[in-house]
Each structure stands twice: as C-alpha cells, then as structure tokens.
Scaffold this motif. Structure first.
Motif, mmCIF file in Angstrom:
data_model
loop_
_atom_site.group_PDB
_atom_site.id
_atom_site.type_symbol
_atom_site.label_atom_id
_atom_site.label_comp_id
_atom_site.label_asym_id
_atom_site.label_seq_id
_atom_site.Cartn_x
_atom_site.Cartn_y
_atom_site.Cartn_z
ATOM 1 N N LEU A 87 0.841 -1.196 0.000
ATOM 2 C CA LEU A 87 0.000 0.000 0.000
ATOM 3 C C LEU A 87 0.881 1.254 0.000
ATOM 4 O O LEU A 87 0.621 2.220 -0.733
ATOM 5 C CB LEU A 87 -0.922 -0.021 1.228
ATOM 6 C CG LEU A 87 -1.726 1.244 1.513
ATOM 7 C CD1 LEU A 87 -2.623 1.614 0.328
ATOM 8 C CD2 LEU A 87 -2.577 1.054 2.770
ATOM 9 N N ALA A 88 1.945 1.227 0.805
ATOM 10 C CA ALA A 88 2.872 2.361 0.857
ATOM 11 C C ALA A 88 3.498 2.606 -0.519
ATOM 12 O O ALA A 88 3.692 3.757 -0.932
ATOM 13 C CB ALA A 88 3.948 2.119 1.907
ATOM 14 N N GLY A 89 3.796 1.521 -1.242
ATOM 15 C CA GLY A 89 4.370 1.655 -2.585
ATOM 16 C C GLY A 89 3.437 2.406 -3.514
ATOM 17 O O GLY A 89 3.856 3.269 -4.293
ATOM 18 N N VAL A 90 2.147 2.094 -3.427
ATOM 19 C CA VAL A 90 1.147 2.775 -4.249
ATOM 20 C C VAL A 90 1.087 4.264 -3.883
ATOM 21 O O VAL A 90 1.095 5.136 -4.754
ATOM 22 C CB VAL A 90 -0.243 2.135 -4.046
ATOM 23 C CG1 VAL A 90 -1.328 2.968 -4.707
ATOM 24 C CG2 VAL A 90 -0.255 0.711 -4.579
ATOM 25 N N VAL A 99 11.011 7.282 -8.478
ATOM 26 C CA VAL A 99 11.043 8.240 -7.361
ATOM 27 C C VAL A 99 10.336 7.633 -6.147
ATOM 28 O O VAL A 99 10.793 7.741 -5.014
ATOM 29 C CB VAL A 99 10.384 9.584 -7.775
ATOM 30 C CG1 VAL A 99 10.303 10.528 -6.579
ATOM 31 C CG2 VAL A 99 11.173 10.235 -8.903
ATOM 32 N N GLY A 100 9.219 6.955 -6.402
ATOM 33 C CA GLY A 100 8.434 6.331 -5.329
ATOM 34 C C GLY A 100 9.227 5.274 -4.570
ATOM 35 O O GLY A 100 9.123 5.168 -3.345
ATOM 36 N N ILE A 101 10.023 4.495 -5.293
ATOM 37 C CA ILE A 101 10.847 3.471 -4.639
ATOM 38 C C ILE A 101 11.818 4.142 -3.663
ATOM 39 O O ILE A 101 12.054 3.644 -2.556
ATOM 40 C CB ILE A 101 11.587 2.614 -5.695
ATOM 41 C CG1 ILE A 101 10.595 1.645 -6.347
ATOM 42 C CG2 ILE A 101 12.753 1.838 -5.065
ATOM 43 C CD1 ILE A 101 11.122 0.942 -7.580
ATOM 44 N N ALA A 133 10.754 -1.718 -12.342
ATOM 45 C CA ALA A 133 10.810 -1.372 -10.917
ATOM 46 C C ALA A 133 11.734 -2.338 -10.176
ATOM 47 O O ALA A 133 12.418 -1.962 -9.234
ATOM 48 C CB ALA A 133 9.412 -1.398 -10.310
ATOM 49 N N MET A 134 11.757 -3.587 -10.642
ATOM 50 C CA MET A 134 12.600 -4.598 -9.990
ATOM 51 C C MET A 134 14.069 -4.211 -10.129
ATOM 52 O O MET A 134 14.841 -4.345 -9.174
ATOM 53 C CB MET A 134 12.352 -5.964 -10.628
ATOM 54 C CG MET A 134 12.711 -7.123 -9.718
ATOM 55 S SD MET A 134 12.388 -8.717 -10.487
ATOM 56 C CE MET A 134 10.625 -8.762 -10.631
ATOM 57 N N ARG A 135 14.447 -3.707 -11.287
ATOM 58 C CA ARG A 135 15.838 -3.274 -11.484
ATOM 59 C C ARG A 135 16.193 -2.136 -10.534
ATOM 60 O O ARG A 135 17.250 -2.127 -9.915
ATOM 61 C CB ARG A 135 16.048 -2.825 -12.940
ATOM 62 C CG ARG A 135 16.241 -3.986 -13.902
ATOM 63 C CD ARG A 135 16.753 -3.496 -15.247
ATOM 64 N NE ARG A 135 15.800 -2.643 -15.961
ATOM 65 C CZ ARG A 135 14.803 -3.105 -16.706
ATOM 66 N NH1 ARG A 135 14.639 -4.404 -16.845
ATOM 67 N NH2 ARG A 135 13.983 -2.283 -17.326
ATOM 68 N N ILE A 136 15.261 -1.165 -10.407
ATOM 69 C CA ILE A 136 15.530 -0.008 -9.544
ATOM 70 C C ILE A 136 15.547 -0.415 -8.075
ATOM 71 O O ILE A 136 16.437 -0.054 -7.327
ATOM 72 C CB ILE A 136 14.485 1.095 -9.781
ATOM 73 C CG1 ILE A 136 14.523 1.552 -11.239
ATOM 74 C CG2 ILE A 136 14.719 2.284 -8.846
ATOM 75 C CD1 ILE A 136 13.306 2.333 -11.676
#
Ligand SMILES: [Zn+2]
Length: 486
Positions: free
Chosen positions: A130-133, A197-199, A252-255
């Motif tokens: 949820l935090a990721g969203v 940026v979110g990550i 996203a997995m790479r980042i």
C-alpha cells in the motif's frame, strides 16, 4: 495507477501557443529536485493547490464517495504522511483519502490530494505494498506530472447524462465507471519516473522497496483474472493505454534491486486492518436474476431473457434484440414527488409521453416514455422513478427497438412491479460481501479455502489472485490469508 485529468485531447489555440512560447523565453524551465530534470509548467504551485481543492469534491463524488471507516482512513493517512516526510516538500499539504469503490485504483491531483480505493486496499497484501502505491502517487505530485498535463475541462465532462448513455451504447457511463474513460493516463515516462522516485520514498520511509514490484505483480494478476471472468472485459480496456503492469514491474525490480534491501513489509498488520472491509460493488447485490439492496431495503427481479451485471450501484441487463434494462438508485430531496423527480430532475430537457403516476407495491412512482433517435437507430425508452425510501429514488430505464417494444412490454412491466421492500428474512442475502482474514489451520488447502468464497465462477483463481499466489501451493498452518465471504 494513473488516471488524472487529461489535457491531451485539447488542441491548443494559437493564442495559447504564443503564450507558451513567451513563457519558455521568459521563464525558462524550472529545475525539479524530485526528478532531477528540468520541466516546463505554466502552472504555479499556488495555482496547483487551487486546482486540487476545486477538483477534490468532484473526484470524491465520481469515485464512490469517502469510505466511512475512520480507522482505515487513519491507517492510510499515517502511511501517507510518513512517505510525504521523505519528499523534502513540507510546503505541499498532502491529504490521503480512501474512496468507497471496488475499482482497483489510486490517483493524485495537483496540490497533494492522493486517493486510494477500497478495492486496492483489499488487493494489497502488506502495508508496504500500500505504501508503494501511495509513494508512486506522491511522486506524481512532487514531479508535477499532473501540472504538466492538467486540463480544467476534463472533470466538467463527467456529468453523466441520459442521452449520452443512449447514443453511444456505453452503458458503463451510468455507473460512473465511464468517468475513467475521461481520465487519461500519464505518459509511459511519467509512470516510470513515479515508480523510480516512489521506490526512493518507500525505502527512505523504512519499507521494503521490493513491495513496489510485488504490488505491480499483484495488479497484473488481478488484471488477468478480471479479463478471464466474463462481463468484466470492458473495464480492462481502459487499461490498454497504460504501460503494461508486467513491464513496469520488471523495470521497478531493477531499480528496487539497487536500493537498500532492508525495510519492513508488515503483512499481518495490513491483513488485520482490512478484515471486514466491504468487497465488490457499492450498493446492492446481484444474485441470479434478483437484485437487492440491504441498506435501502429494496429488491426486484429481472426477466429470464436478460443477462445481468452490476457496475457499482447500477444494474445493467442485456436482453433480446438490443433491449436493455438499466437500474440504479439516487439520493434525492425528500420534498420532491416521483412525478416531479421524473420530469424536472431526471429527464430534464426531454419531453416524455404517456406520463403516469403509479403505485409499485406501496411505493409511489411515475413513468413516461420517449422515442429517441440514436446513431444506432430509433429507440423506445421507458423511464420509471420509484420512491424507494424517503430520501432515495430507484430508477429503471427500459430501452427497446421500436419493433420489439410491444413484445417486451409485458416482461418489462413485470420487472417494474417486482420491485418491493425487502422483508427481514431476505435482507441477509443482499448484504455486501466482505474481506475476512483467516488463519490457516492444519488440513486447510488452497482448494478448501477457495470453496468458502461465495463465487460460482472460478473461486480458485479468485483466491489465488487475491492472495498474491500464481499457483496452488501448500499453505503453512498459522499463516494468514484473505477470503471473500458473505
Ligand atoms: Zn501513475
């Protein structure tokens, strides 16, 4: 998670173009620390805040209203504020709102308005997901994506009119689902940027950055399930303009892989928080050919030859020879009679023939007909407004081709007069489904747990998708899973 007011469809008139050119010459581009690139925005932060404040009530109204559970609201706000504190933008007053819709979605308005739906809360398997969203949406705000694309005209188009429904065949517009079609996606680059940026925010706030990846995969599972289940393909079409979630997940997995691999997930806490959350469409419940709404205490039956589906609190019946039934409920001012409601509130600007005041099993009602020209030919439309409760009207629209109107008059009239108040013993059957988190006991299997869910169609696939599983696995006793229950 990307629907915001769009500007793509507006063609810039010459004057605006000139203004834009001037602005480039005079102001140059502003550096944006959130994304480390220069960008052009003609909207000042103060104007962004005004735009957000103005559009917020409309967004809330369009997407089911604010979900009423204060504990859930506090949970989402707490996570959101923790992430917002990582942005280095104390000047943006972030607000986080849970919307009462089954749609799995999240979006943001300029000025720090971030929304997440109860459908999304149910799908997430941990607080970190949820935090990721929320981090992704916060990034759209700090990177000023909506300011780059903002168009004031968009939400004004969301008015859902009778004629619009009849001309296009887009019955979903009645349900408010159509509103999504007006809200376009961010660009591919903006989506990737918001993920990246979110990550960073997610990781800085102490969450496992991998949760961004696992939730994208969870959305992908859900998209695939939806397109498998009949009658829900229309919804999936809206997502076709977006980068595929699986592509985003890979990126996203790479980042996330390069971010610190520490941080918490908090699965148990999230499952405890969503225990008891309503699941499925808002409003009533469709059971076979019967529709009932336990909150309003009403029910009606559709003729056998109509195939029904529900989109939020709208029931759509697809019948023979292009005929349709549309049913929904609308709150209204208690001083308005059924006749006045029909002619002055609902069918404004349309001249109805054969107006009649009727009584439907003790409920005052009014009906009238009109023949409308549509791009697909003439259609006879019968409107029925019934006083469901002192503050709600139930509304039927019966749409038929002129050649079949007479033949279908009897079954459709029977549907109208099947409308009645629920008695106490029936109420239970029409209560909304809800999420229940259960502890796996020895002997429980994916199959046995899936069978406890009230679905005839593919309960196993639904169980797997809901719980973030790709294939049946052996569940460890003591672990927690989500079920949908009556
Ligand atoms: Zn997005």
């Amino acid at each position: 998670m990307s629907r915001v007011p769009q500007s793509a469809r507006r063609s810039f008139p010459g004057a605006c173009l000139l203004l834009a050119a001037l602005a480039i010459l005079l102001a140059g581009c502003a550096g944006n620390p959130a994304i480390g690139r220069h960008q052009l925005s003609l909207i000042s932060p103060a104007e962004e805040a005004r735009i957000g404040a103005r559009q917020n009530p409309e967004v809330v109204l369009t997407f089911g209203g604010v979900h009423g559970d204060p504990e859930l609201a506090a949970y989402v706000d707490r996570i959101g504020q923790r992430l917002a504190a990582q942005t280095g933008r104390p000047d943006i007053p972030f607000t986080f709102t849970v919307l009462d819709t089954e749609l799995v979605n999240a979006f943001a308005l300029p000025g720090g308005y971030v929304y997440v739906t109860r459908g999304l809360l149910a799908l997430a398997n941990s607080e970190a997901e949820l935090a990721g969203v929320l981090a992704h949406e916060i990034s759209h705000v700090t990177a000023r994506h909506s300011a780059e694309r903002y168009s004031q005209s968009t939400l004004a188009q969301l008015g859902i009119g009778l004629v619009g429904v009849l001309t296009g065949g887009h019955t979903a517009q009645l349900a408010g689902l159509g509103a999504q079609a007006y809200l376009s996606a961010y660009s591919r680059d903006q989506e990737s940027e918001a993920d990246a940026v979110g990550i960073g925010y997610l990781s800085a706030a102490g969450y496992d950055p991998g949760a961004m990846v696992s939730f994208l995969q969870q959305m992908d599972r859900n998209d695939r399930l939806r397109s498998r289940l009949s009658g829900e393909r229309r919804q999936v079409a809206f997502f076709s303009t977006h980068p595929r979630t699986s592509d985003r997940a890979a990126q996203a997995m790479r980042i996330a892989g390069s971010a610190a691999p520490t941080g918490v997930r908090r699965e148990e806490e999230h499952l405890a928080m969503i225990d008891g959350l309503a699941y499925g469409p808002r409003g009533g419940r469709l059971r076979g050919q019967r529709y009932g709404d336990a909150t309003l205490g009403i029910r009606w039956d559709a003729p056998e030859e109509f195939e029904l589906r529900q989109e939020e609190n709208t029931v759509i019946g697809v019948g023979p020879a292009g005929s349709r039934i549309l049913f929904d409920t609308k709150p209204h001012d208690r001083s308005v009679s059924a006749g006045t409601y029909l002619t002055r509130v609902w069918a404004t600007g349309i001249r109805l023939d054969r107006l009649e005041a009727i009584d439907v099993n003790g409920h005052s009602a009014a009906t009238g007909t009109v023949r409308l020209r549509t791009p697909n030919g003439a259609r006879d439309v019968r409107l029925v407004a019934i006083e469901a409760t002192p503050s709600t009207f139930a509304r039927f629209l019966f749409i038929t081709r002129p050649g079949t109107t007479e033949r279908l008059a009897v079954p459709l009239q029977r549907a109208t007069y099947s409308f009645r108040s629920l008695d106490r013993t029936e109420e239970r059957a029409f209560r909304p489904m809800r999420i229940e988190t259960v502890t796996v006991r020895r002997g429980d299997t994916v199959e046995s747990l899936a069978r406890r869910m009230p679905f005839d169609d593919d309960p196993m696939a639904r169980f797997l998708a809901l719980n973030g599983l790709d294939a049946p696995v052996t569940l460890a006793p003591g672990s927690r899973v989500k079920l949908v229950v009556d």
